[in-house]
Each structure stands twice: as C-alpha cells, then as structure tokens.
Design a protein around this motif. Structure first.
Motif, mmCIF file in Angstrom:
data_model
loop_
_atom_site.group_PDB
_atom_site.id
_atom_site.type_symbol
_atom_site.label_atom_id
_atom_site.label_comp_id
_atom_site.label_asym_id
_atom_site.label_seq_id
_atom_site.Cartn_x
_atom_site.Cartn_y
_atom_site.Cartn_z
ATOM 1 N N GLN B 49 10.038 8.823 -14.067
ATOM 2 C CA GLN B 49 8.816 9.345 -14.771
ATOM 3 C C GLN B 49 7.647 8.591 -14.973
ATOM 4 O OE1 GLN B 49 9.246 12.941 -15.740
ATOM 5 N NE2 GLN B 49 10.796 13.050 -14.612
ATOM 6 N N VAL B 50 7.294 7.597 -13.861
ATOM 7 C CA VAL B 50 6.249 6.636 -14.096
ATOM 8 C C VAL B 50 5.164 7.042 -12.820
ATOM 9 C CG1 VAL B 50 7.364 5.191 -15.555
ATOM 10 C CG2 VAL B 50 7.518 4.918 -13.263
ATOM 11 N N LEU B 51 5.713 7.504 -12.058
ATOM 12 C CA LEU B 51 4.838 7.535 -10.757
ATOM 13 C C LEU B 51 4.158 9.092 -10.388
ATOM 14 C CD1 LEU B 51 6.643 5.510 -8.071
ATOM 15 C CD2 LEU B 51 4.456 5.045 -9.136
ATOM 16 N N PRO B 52 3.252 9.267 -10.158
ATOM 17 C CA PRO B 52 2.822 10.724 -9.612
ATOM 18 C C PRO B 52 4.100 11.019 -8.301
ATOM 19 C CG PRO B 52 1.141 9.017 -8.770
ATOM 20 C CD PRO B 52 2.136 8.254 -9.522
ATOM 21 N N GLY B 53 4.007 12.280 -8.480
ATOM 22 C CA GLY B 53 5.061 12.808 -7.307
ATOM 23 C C GLY B 53 4.838 12.409 -6.222
ATOM 24 N N TYR B 54 3.520 12.516 -5.401
ATOM 25 C CA TYR B 54 3.381 11.938 -4.221
ATOM 26 C C TYR B 54 3.661 10.608 -3.951
ATOM 27 C CZ TYR B 54 -1.140 10.310 -5.849
ATOM 28 O OH TYR B 54 -2.170 9.907 -6.655
ATOM 29 N N LEU B 55 3.744 9.704 -4.836
ATOM 30 C CA LEU B 55 4.276 8.275 -4.453
ATOM 31 C C LEU B 55 5.542 8.186 -4.497
ATOM 32 C CD1 LEU B 55 1.483 6.070 -6.388
ATOM 33 C CD2 LEU B 55 1.732 6.598 -3.846
ATOM 34 N N VAL B 56 6.480 8.839 -4.956
ATOM 35 C CA VAL B 56 7.760 8.844 -5.246
ATOM 36 C C VAL B 56 8.507 8.211 -3.833
ATOM 37 C CG1 VAL B 56 10.081 9.801 -5.775
ATOM 38 C CG2 VAL B 56 7.998 10.097 -7.480
ATOM 39 N N ASN B 57 8.380 9.162 -2.849
ATOM 40 C CA ASN B 57 9.394 8.660 -1.591
ATOM 41 C C ASN B 57 8.449 7.509 -0.841
ATOM 42 O OD1 ASN B 57 10.424 11.090 -2.189
ATOM 43 N ND2 ASN B 57 9.956 12.046 -0.006
ATOM 44 N N LEU B 58 7.240 7.340 -1.006
ATOM 45 C CA LEU B 58 6.677 5.923 -0.485
ATOM 46 C C LEU B 58 7.605 4.873 -1.031
ATOM 47 C CD1 LEU B 58 2.978 6.949 0.179
ATOM 48 C CD2 LEU B 58 4.914 6.470 1.846
ATOM 49 N N THR B 59 7.431 4.849 -2.502
ATOM 50 C CA THR B 59 8.208 3.876 -3.024
ATOM 51 C C THR B 59 9.609 3.704 -2.778
ATOM 52 O OG1 THR B 59 6.338 4.235 -4.811
ATOM 53 C CG2 THR B 59 8.526 2.867 -5.375
ATOM 54 N N ALA B 60 10.339 4.844 -2.798
ATOM 55 C CA ALA B 60 11.641 4.689 -2.327
ATOM 56 C C ALA B 60 12.039 4.184 -0.943
ATOM 57 C CB ALA B 60 12.489 6.406 -2.433
ATOM 58 N N LEU B 61 10.990 4.236 -0.108
ATOM 59 C CA LEU B 61 11.124 3.889 1.285
ATOM 60 C C LEU B 61 10.722 2.586 1.437
ATOM 61 C CD1 LEU B 61 9.940 7.114 3.120
ATOM 62 C CD2 LEU B 61 12.199 6.307 3.085
ATOM 63 N N ILE B 62 9.803 1.920 0.705
ATOM 64 C CA ILE B 62 9.180 0.466 0.842
ATOM 65 C C ILE B 62 10.049 -0.414 0.043
ATOM 66 C CG2 ILE B 62 7.193 -0.722 0.854
ATOM 67 C CD1 ILE B 62 6.795 1.647 2.766
ATOM 68 N N LEU B 63 10.362 -0.057 -1.145
ATOM 69 C CA LEU B 63 10.629 -0.960 -2.413
ATOM 70 C C LEU B 63 12.021 -1.545 -1.735
ATOM 71 C CD1 LEU B 63 10.086 -2.392 -5.037
ATOM 72 C CD2 LEU B 63 11.175 -0.508 -6.233
ATOM 73 N N PRO B 64 12.719 -0.862 -1.370
ATOM 74 C CA PRO B 64 14.249 -1.529 -0.756
ATOM 75 C C PRO B 64 13.782 -2.637 0.103
ATOM 76 C CG PRO B 64 14.466 0.703 -1.218
ATOM 77 C CD PRO B 64 13.020 0.657 -1.275
ATOM 78 N N TRP B 65 13.037 -2.193 0.977
ATOM 79 C CA TRP B 65 12.769 -3.165 2.131
ATOM 80 C C TRP B 65 12.166 -4.477 1.585
ATOM 81 C CZ3 TRP B 65 14.827 -3.320 6.718
ATOM 82 C CH2 TRP B 65 15.440 -1.966 7.257
ATOM 83 N N LEU B 66 11.201 -4.117 0.631
ATOM 84 C CA LEU B 66 10.508 -5.532 0.016
ATOM 85 C C LEU B 66 11.578 -6.293 -0.583
ATOM 86 C CD1 LEU B 66 7.651 -6.349 -0.520
ATOM 87 C CD2 LEU B 66 7.438 -5.098 -2.849
ATOM 88 N N GLU B 67 12.542 -5.759 -1.246
ATOM 89 C CA GLU B 67 13.577 -6.463 -2.058
ATOM 90 C C GLU B 67 14.454 -7.105 -0.746
ATOM 91 O OE1 GLU B 67 14.856 -3.981 -5.943
ATOM 92 O OE2 GLU B 67 15.693 -3.376 -4.166
ATOM 93 N N LEU B 68 14.739 -6.541 0.067
ATOM 94 C CA LEU B 68 15.600 -7.283 1.262
ATOM 95 C C LEU B 68 14.740 -8.474 2.003
ATOM 96 C CD1 LEU B 68 18.036 -7.048 2.805
ATOM 97 C CD2 LEU B 68 16.962 -5.675 4.761
ATOM 98 N N ILE B 69 13.619 -8.365 2.333
ATOM 99 C CA ILE B 69 12.495 -9.338 2.962
ATOM 100 C C ILE B 69 12.699 -10.165 2.212
ATOM 101 C CG2 ILE B 69 10.584 -9.782 4.055
ATOM 102 C CD1 ILE B 69 11.993 -7.557 5.474
ATOM 103 N N LEU B 70 12.201 -10.144 0.728
ATOM 104 C CA LEU B 70 11.916 -10.997 -0.118
ATOM 105 C C LEU B 70 13.248 -11.761 -0.346
ATOM 106 C CD1 LEU B 70 10.769 -12.052 -2.661
ATOM 107 C CD2 LEU B 70 11.180 -9.723 -3.839
ATOM 108 N N GLY B 71 14.448 -11.187 -0.547
ATOM 109 C CA GLY B 71 15.662 -11.807 -0.514
ATOM 110 C C GLY B 71 16.031 -12.692 0.670
ATOM 111 N N ALA B 72 15.612 -12.403 1.781
ATOM 112 C CA ALA B 72 15.813 -12.895 2.842
ATOM 113 C C ALA B 72 15.018 -14.019 3.185
ATOM 114 C CB ALA B 72 15.641 -12.169 4.298
#
Lengths: 168, 153
Positions: B49-72
C-alpha cells in the motif's frame, strides 16, 4: 585519498547504477513479454477490484449501500477481526466471527444465520483480507447474498456511522 | 596500479569478500521466487500500500531482476561501486517500507524471499534481519569506496 579518485569513484558508481537498472528493466520487460504466464505491465490495482467471486460477481459493497442496508436493518454485519479488536469497537449490532477461529464459531454464529439473509463482512484496512476470506467461505457454505465492506471499520468510523464501543 | 599494503588490508579484504558474498546470496536468493511468480509478487507489492496502482506491476516485474543482476555483480566482483551502492539503497528502502507498515499495523506478508502472500508476515524479526543486511551493504559500499580511492601509483 585524492579528490580525483573520489570523483572518479562517484562517477563510476552513478554510471554502474544506471547500467544495472537499465539491464534489469530490459530483462524484466523482455522475460515478461515472452513468458506464457506474463502479467500486464500496467494494471489498476484496487482492493475492491480484486474482490470478485469465481463467476465474476463483485463482492465489494460501497459504503453508502452498506449504510443504507444498515439503516433499513436489512443486513447482518459480520466482524471478521479478532475478539479483542471487536471488543474495542465494532459496527453497531455486528456479530463477531473471527476468521482465524471460524471453526469455533460454527454452532454459535454460522448455524444461527439465515442462508437467505444479506450478509456484509468487514475487517479493517484496505489490505485486510479476513472479510474477503470469510465471505468466500460463507459463499461456499451456501450463503447466497454476501458482500464485503472493504476497509470497513475505518470507513464506518470515519463517516460517524453507529458503532458500539466499550464506553458506549 | 598497485594496492598500498598496510596492516589493516587483510581484515578489510576479508570483510569486503565476506559482505560481498553474503549480500550476493541474499539478493540472488530473494529474486528467484519473485521472478518465477510475478503475479503473486505483484500482489505482495500491492499489499504494501505504498505505490499507486499503475506502478505495482512494473515494480513487481523489474525489482526482482534488479535484485538478481545486482546480486550477480556482487557475486562475480564486477561493477562493485554501483552494485554495493544500489544494494545499500535497496536495503534502506526495504527497511523503510517495513518500518512504515509495522508502524501502521498492516498485517501483510513480507514478499522478501518468497512471493507467496500467505507466508512470511512482516514482524520485528524481519525488520532486525533487514537492518543487518542494510549494515552489511553500507559496510560493503564503504569498503568499495576505500578500495577505489586508496590506490597509489
């Protein structure tokens, strides 16, 4: 620690952060594009939109409608929160049916409900799913007219609708 | 370029590789389940409940990849300046979100290591764990800074 090295480090940091973010955006988008179970890139999320039964019927009821039913004494309100929260204050006349101990309330509450009655479940907070879970559970049991008042307690209180509190 | 040798180099090097590998593991492990289940993770993001509705899916799609690339990056010891700074920023963001939602008493799942909405609720333990990771990330970013700015010709 030479200032040029510090500047160089900061420049590198910014550049690398931008690269990492760009790669993530491209990969995230590309993978979502090709995978079979992709999700839409943009979707309007709201709790009320999510409350839909399997046959597509909307479960959420607007506050005005719930208040009108309340005024006509035409609905039973079920409070899905814990007994402690219920004791601190609830919609006037609401019956406590804590979702987490629903089995213990089978005989005392569920068996006493009229299957044809209009039932409105509520809990507290936009994200609270207790009322939603309870509504689907009751629907499965054969209750036909079930609605969920999303963020019920906060909304009800906020609009100064009748409540029961320990002091009242 | 030569590394200037001094008596503190050994513990610094150990600390550097230790925090680097721990945070690499944390980020890569955290990304996997969310990449597999974007729909569930989107729900977890929405529940914060912190993001406006239209940013929810974009965040859910990008953030995990950000974590993966960063971790790599952390794992293979490349782009360490950016990766360590980004790790610290992300951990600060996560800690902030957890404090925010603990404070307003929202009963939601963490979505930290698993996308499933039912398990892993946010608690003070979650907060303590993430604060540890934040300290690690800040330490790592500091060590990278020292490493990169202490070089002598």
């Amino acid at each position: 620690m030479a200032p040029t090295l510090v500047r160089h480090h900061i420049g590198n940091t910014v550049r690398q952060i931008i690269f990492i973010i760009l790669i993530s955006v491209v990969l995230g988008a590309a993978v979502n594009f090709i995978r079979p179970d992709s999700i839409p890139f943009v979707e309007t999320w709201s709790m009320a939109d999510n409350l839909v039964t399997e046959d597509g019927e909307a479960l959420a009821i607007p506050l005005e409608d719930a208040a009108a039913l309340f005024a006509d004494n035409a609905a039973i309100f079920l409070d899905a929160r814990t007994p402690a929260e219920y004791e601190k204050g609830h919609i006037q006349g609401a019956v406590n049916l804590p979702w987490h101990e629903v089995d213990n309330y089978f005989e005392t509450v569920i068996m006493t409900l009229d299957p044809e009655a209009m039932i409105i479940t509520y809990c507290d907070g936009e994200a609270c799913s207790l009322s939603h879970d309870l509504a689907l559970f009751l629907k499965d049991l054969g209750f036909t007219r079930i609605k969920v008042l999303v963020n019920g307690w906060t909304l009800w209180k906020g609009h100064d609708l009748p409540v029961t509190t320990p002091s009242s | 370029m030569l590394q200037k040798k001094s008596s503190i180099d050994v513990p610094l090097t150990i600390g550097y590789h230790f925090t680097r590998l721990v945070m690499a593991g944390v980020f890569i492990y955290a990304s996997i389940d969310k990449i597999i289940h974007p729909d569930l993770f989107a729900e977890a993001v929405f529940n914060y409940q912190v993001l406006p509705g239209y940013l929810v899916n974009l965040t859910a799609l990008i953030l995990p990849w950000l974590e993966l690339i960063l971790g790599a990056c952390l794992l293979i010891n490349r782009w360490m300046a950016g990766a360590s700074a980004l790790a610290a920023m992300l951990m600060a963001l996560f800690v902030g979100m957890i404090i925010f939602n603990l404070a307003r008493g929202l009963d939601i799942s963490c979505g930290c290591f698993s996308a499933a909405p039912d398990d892993d609720p946010i608690t003070l333990l979650t907060l303590a764990r993430d604060i540890c990771f934040l300290i690690f990330s800040l330490g790592l970013a500091g060590l990278v800074f020292i490493k990169n700015t202490r070089r002598v010709r």
